[in-house]
Design a protein around this motif. Structure first.
Motif: not given
Length: 332
Positions: A313-324
């Motif tokens: 899955f991927t989470v979009r962080l508040t910084t705009g970066v995708d966290w895998p």
């Protein structure tokens, strides 16, 4: 049975035994090819002084690795005596584990080692096939006609079991946040900022709120040594962004240990505690998710703990970066 260190006059006998048992003095286990006749070794002698067993080993930062073990007479206590002697050598050297690699067809070895407390820590599919490229004489089939393809790593922990796990309290929130801060600094110092970033957790309102909620719900459990909190695990329900399973489960929401106590197997201790909690509640599924970026080292660690990767899955962080992220599961 006497077990002693190898001496120069043992060399011809040692080389002959290795050739008869392994096909050559050069053996390949895992990714390593070594001349076993050049390694430190232990020799077993019977009451008459006859040499009846050999264990070669290698000491490294990860512990004492048994490279070869051979008993001239089966079921005579020779292997057990050699294994006990190797354990003493490892303990004297300050090792936290004794380990070895064997092939998936070696059922007799798997029986022997597991009955003496060793546990399977890793499965390496295709490892023998890769080794065959370097050593073509390796047979295609092993014991009982089983195809020789895979390797298994077995381990005996030598760490002192001085840590205990107990339910967490509100007084533990601050030290647990301190562990998270320390782990983040440790990761950042190695250039691994993708997992938890670089900012402190102890001043993060979201993290503090979650901790204060987990305690009264009974989700926080801490590992303690001498009154000091050295690790923590949070178990409960899966987060909303994780794929749903339609059966009872226990979910690991957080796992952190004191980086200054590496090698104490605190992470394994905490996961064992989660397994016990699940079984006591009649739950047969334990799941966890972790950071899956960089070299997927954390995913590999959970695999060694007995978990199987499932969904990503991927989470979009508040910084705009995708966290895998990677979800893993273990059937209990």
């Amino acid at each position: 049975m006497l077990v002693r260190a190898v001496v120069g006059t043992d060399l011809p006998w040692l080389q002959e035994l290795l050739v008869n048992s392994w096909g050559a003095v050069h053996v390949i286990t895992g990714e390593n090819g070594r001349d076993a006749d050049r390694l430190p070794a232990l020799v077993a002698e019977d009451a008459t002084g006859e040499r009846v067993g050999l264990l070669t080993y290698e000491l490294a930062a990860t512990g004492l690795e048994i490279v070869t073990l051979d008993a001239v007479r089966p079921h005579a206590g020779i292997g057990t005596a050699l294994l006990d002697a190797a354990r003493a050598v490892a303990a004297d050297a300050g090792c936290t584990r004794l380990w070895l690699i064997t092939t998936s067809d070696n059922l007799e070895a798997l029986r022997f080692y597991q009955r003496r407390g060793m546990r399977i820590r890793d499965v390496r599919p295709g490892a023998v096939q890769r080794a065959r490229l370097r050593k073509p004489r390796i047979a295609e089939a092993g014991e009982f006609g089983i195809a020789l393809r895979d390797e298994l790593e077995l381990e005996l922990s030598l760490a002192t079991p001085d840590a205990c796990v107990r339910p967490g309290t509100l007084a533990d929130v601050k030290p647990v946040l301190g562990l998270l801060d320390g782990a983040t600094r440790w990761l950042a110092g190695r250039g691994r900022t993708g997992q938890w970033g670089t900012g402190p957790h102890s001043t993060n309102p979201r993290r503090l709120t979650a901790m204060m909620r987990w305690v009264p719900q009974g989700h926080l459990h801490v590992a303690e040594i001498g009154g000091a909190v050295v690790g923590a695990i949070v178990v409960g329900e899966a987060p909303e962004n994780i794929p749903v399973v339609y059966e009872p489960e226990l979910y690991v929401n957080l796992l952190v240990t004191d980086r200054a106590r590496q090698g104490r197997r605190l992470g394994t201790l905490l996961l064992d505690h989660a397994r016990v909690l699940a079984v006591r509640r009649g739950i047969g599924l334990l799941r966890v998710d972790c950071y899956a970026g960089d070299d997927r080292a954390l995913v590999d660690w959970y695999r060694r703990q007995g978990f199987t990767p499932t969904e990503t899955f991927t989470v979009r962080l508040t910084t705009g970066v995708d966290w895998p992220g990677q979800v893993l599961e273990q059937r209990l």
